[in-house]
Design a protein around this motif. Structure first.
Motif, PDB file in Angstrom:
ATOM      1  N   ALA A  74       0.838  -1.206   0.000  1.00  0.00           N
ATOM      2  CA  ALA A  74       0.000   0.000   0.000  1.00  0.00           C
ATOM      3  C   ALA A  74       0.869   1.251   0.000  1.00  0.00           C
ATOM      4  O   ALA A  74       1.915   1.289   0.632  1.00  0.00           O
ATOM      5  N   ALA A  75       0.401   2.264  -0.725  1.00  0.00           N
ATOM      6  CA  ALA A  75       1.131   3.529  -0.768  1.00  0.00           C
ATOM      7  C   ALA A  75       0.886   4.293   0.523  1.00  0.00           C
ATOM      8  O   ALA A  75      -0.167   4.180   1.147  1.00  0.00           O
ATOM      9  N   GLU A  76       1.864   5.072   0.910  1.00  0.00           N
ATOM     10  CA  GLU A  76       1.732   5.893   2.113  1.00  0.00           C
ATOM     11  C   GLU A  76       0.709   6.993   1.849  1.00  0.00           C
ATOM     12  O   GLU A  76       0.620   7.511   0.753  1.00  0.00           O
ATOM     13  N   PRO A  77      -0.094   7.350   2.854  1.00  0.00           N
ATOM     14  CA  PRO A  77      -1.043   8.455   2.641  1.00  0.00           C
ATOM     15  C   PRO A  77      -0.313   9.762   2.370  1.00  0.00           C
ATOM     16  O   PRO A  77       0.754  10.000   2.924  1.00  0.00           O
ATOM     17  N   SER A  78      -0.902  10.571   1.518  1.00  0.00           N
ATOM     18  CA  SER A  78      -0.252  11.834   1.166  1.00  0.00           C
ATOM     19  C   SER A  78      -0.394  12.827   2.313  1.00  0.00           C
ATOM     20  O   SER A  78      -1.389  12.820   3.033  1.00  0.00           O
ATOM     21  N   PRO A  79       0.587  13.702   2.505  1.00  0.00           N
ATOM     22  CA  PRO A  79       0.514  14.676   3.603  1.00  0.00           C
ATOM     23  C   PRO A  79      -0.563  15.714   3.358  1.00  0.00           C
ATOM     24  O   PRO A  79      -0.935  15.976   2.223  1.00  0.00           O
ATOM     25  N   ASP A  80      -1.073  16.314   4.443  1.00  0.00           N
ATOM     26  CA  ASP A  80      -2.129  17.321   4.339  1.00  0.00           C
ATOM     27  C   ASP A  80      -1.537  18.716   4.183  1.00  0.00           C
ATOM     28  O   ASP A  80      -1.847  19.620   4.933  1.00  0.00           O
ATOM     29  N   THR A  81      -0.697  18.890   3.195  1.00  0.00           N
ATOM     30  CA  THR A  81      -0.101  20.196   2.950  1.00  0.00           C
ATOM     31  C   THR A  81       0.018  20.423   1.460  1.00  0.00           C
ATOM     32  O   THR A  81       0.127  19.475   0.698  1.00  0.00           O
ATOM     33  N   LEU A 152       5.419   7.766 -15.463  1.00  0.00           N
ATOM     34  CA  LEU A 152       4.835   6.673 -16.247  1.00  0.00           C
ATOM     35  C   LEU A 152       3.592   6.101 -15.573  1.00  0.00           C
ATOM     36  O   LEU A 152       3.109   5.036 -15.972  1.00  0.00           O
ATOM     37  N   ARG A 153       3.068   6.796 -14.585  1.00  0.00           N
ATOM     38  CA  ARG A 153       1.898   6.289 -13.861  1.00  0.00           C
ATOM     39  C   ARG A 153       0.656   6.291 -14.754  1.00  0.00           C
ATOM     40  O   ARG A 153       0.348   7.280 -15.407  1.00  0.00           O
ATOM     41  N   VAL A 154      -0.030   5.148 -14.752  1.00  0.00           N
ATOM     42  CA  VAL A 154      -1.303   5.003 -15.446  1.00  0.00           C
ATOM     43  C   VAL A 154      -2.256   4.369 -14.440  1.00  0.00           C
ATOM     44  O   VAL A 154      -1.957   3.316 -13.884  1.00  0.00           O
ATOM     45  N   ARG A 158       2.495   3.262  -9.906  1.00  0.00           N
ATOM     46  CA  ARG A 158       3.383   4.207  -9.213  1.00  0.00           C
ATOM     47  C   ARG A 158       4.714   4.404  -9.928  1.00  0.00           C
ATOM     48  O   ARG A 158       5.609   5.043  -9.404  1.00  0.00           O
ATOM     49  N   LEU A 159       4.867   3.863 -11.120  1.00  0.00           N
ATOM     50  CA  LEU A 159       6.165   3.828 -11.798  1.00  0.00           C
ATOM     51  C   LEU A 159       6.582   5.172 -12.382  1.00  0.00           C
ATOM     52  O   LEU A 159       5.807   5.864 -13.049  1.00  0.00           O
ATOM     53  N   ALA A 160       7.832   5.528 -12.117  1.00  0.00           N
ATOM     54  CA  ALA A 160       8.460   6.708 -12.730  1.00  0.00           C
ATOM     55  C   ALA A 160       9.923   6.365 -12.996  1.00  0.00           C
ATOM     56  O   ALA A 160      10.469   5.415 -12.422  1.00  0.00           O
ATOM     57  N   LEU A 161      10.537   7.131 -13.885  1.00  0.00           N
ATOM     58  CA  LEU A 161      11.949   6.930 -14.218  1.00  0.00           C
ATOM     59  C   LEU A 161      12.700   8.244 -14.115  1.00  0.00           C
ATOM     60  O   LEU A 161      12.134   9.308 -14.373  1.00  0.00           O
ATOM     61  N   ALA A 174      14.595   3.530 -11.975  1.00  0.00           N
ATOM     62  CA  ALA A 174      13.154   3.409 -11.742  1.00  0.00           C
ATOM     63  C   ALA A 174      12.854   3.652 -10.265  1.00  0.00           C
ATOM     64  O   ALA A 174      13.646   3.298  -9.388  1.00  0.00           O
ATOM     65  N   PHE A 175      11.701   4.258  -9.994  1.00  0.00           N
ATOM     66  CA  PHE A 175      11.284   4.470  -8.607  1.00  0.00           C
ATOM     67  C   PHE A 175       9.769   4.574  -8.534  1.00  0.00           C
ATOM     68  O   PHE A 175       9.096   4.812  -9.543  1.00  0.00           O
ATOM     69  N   GLY A 176       9.246   4.364  -7.336  1.00  0.00           N
ATOM     70  CA  GLY A 176       7.809   4.432  -7.117  1.00  0.00           C
ATOM     71  C   GLY A 176       7.405   5.773  -6.545  1.00  0.00           C
ATOM     72  O   GLY A 176       8.062   6.288  -5.642  1.00  0.00           O
TER      73      GLY A 176
END
Length: 199
Positions: A74-81, A152-154, A158-161, A174-176
């Motif tokens: 699971a992805a970490e929740p995004s911060p509230d900022t 590259l997220r679709v 979560r994929l990016a380069l 590569a990183f998420g």
């Protein structure tokens, strides 16, 4: 009698003008609607080609039915900022890691033995590989060499380069990326000994 004839002529001219104006108005209304319909149905050709490529790569990386029970982290929740902050990358699923290797191989082969002379060159050559400009983000140069990140997220992926020029090749890392986080906000430590140097 003459004045009546003149009035009829003026009336006919006036009516003709109304019909003519109505015809022009109708044409303009129709012409005004047509581009809106076309604009809604036509997609960005860069994005369309990228999505086709991403779909083919995703299909080649699809897990076996026996592996489908494995849950992706699971992805970490995004911060509230709303302020930009640096966050750590998230782990990639096995399918995303497979897709990352396919993208890394494509890019490394394309730049093998040549590298990129500038950011513009790097960007243009990535566009030729069907990566849309809207998915590219210029990063600060690394030791004077151009660097770009590709989102590259679709869907929920979560994929990016990160592509860094090395003079006669490129390093492709590569990183998420967590949900609702920009690719430029992920903290990465350059790894020059990565196996994707494009030799």
């Amino acid at each position: 009698m003459r004045s009546i004839h003149l009035s009829k002529s003026l009336l006919a001219s006036a009516l003709g003008g109304v019909v003519l104006l109505t015809g022009i108005g109708a044409q303009q209304a129709t012409a005004g609607q047509t581009p809106m319909v076309k604009a809604a149905s036509v997609t960005n050709p860069f994005e369309s080609r990228f999505l086709e490529m991403a779909d083919l790569i995703a299909q080649s990386c699809a897990p076996d039915v026996s592996d489908s029970a494995a849950a992706a982290p699971a992805a970490e929740p995004s911060p509230d900022t709303t302020l930009p902050i640096l966050v750590d990358p998230v782990p990639l699923s096995s399918e995303e890691s497979c897709a990352a290797q396919r993208h890394q191989a494509r890019i490394s082969r394309a730049f093998s033995g040549t590298g990129a002379a500038s950011y513009t060159d790097l960007r243009n050559r990535l566009m030729k590989l069907n990566y849309p400009p809207a998915r590219m983000y210029r990063m600060p140069d690394f030791s004077g060499e151009p660097r770009v990140r590709l989102d590259l997220r679709v869907g929920a992926e979560r994929l990016a380069l990160e592509v860094t020029d090395l003079g006669n090749s490129v390093m492709v890392e590569a990183f998420g990326v967590p949900k609702d986080v920009k690719v430029t906000e992920v903290r990465l430590v350059p790894q020059l000994d990565a196996p994707t140097l494009g030799h």
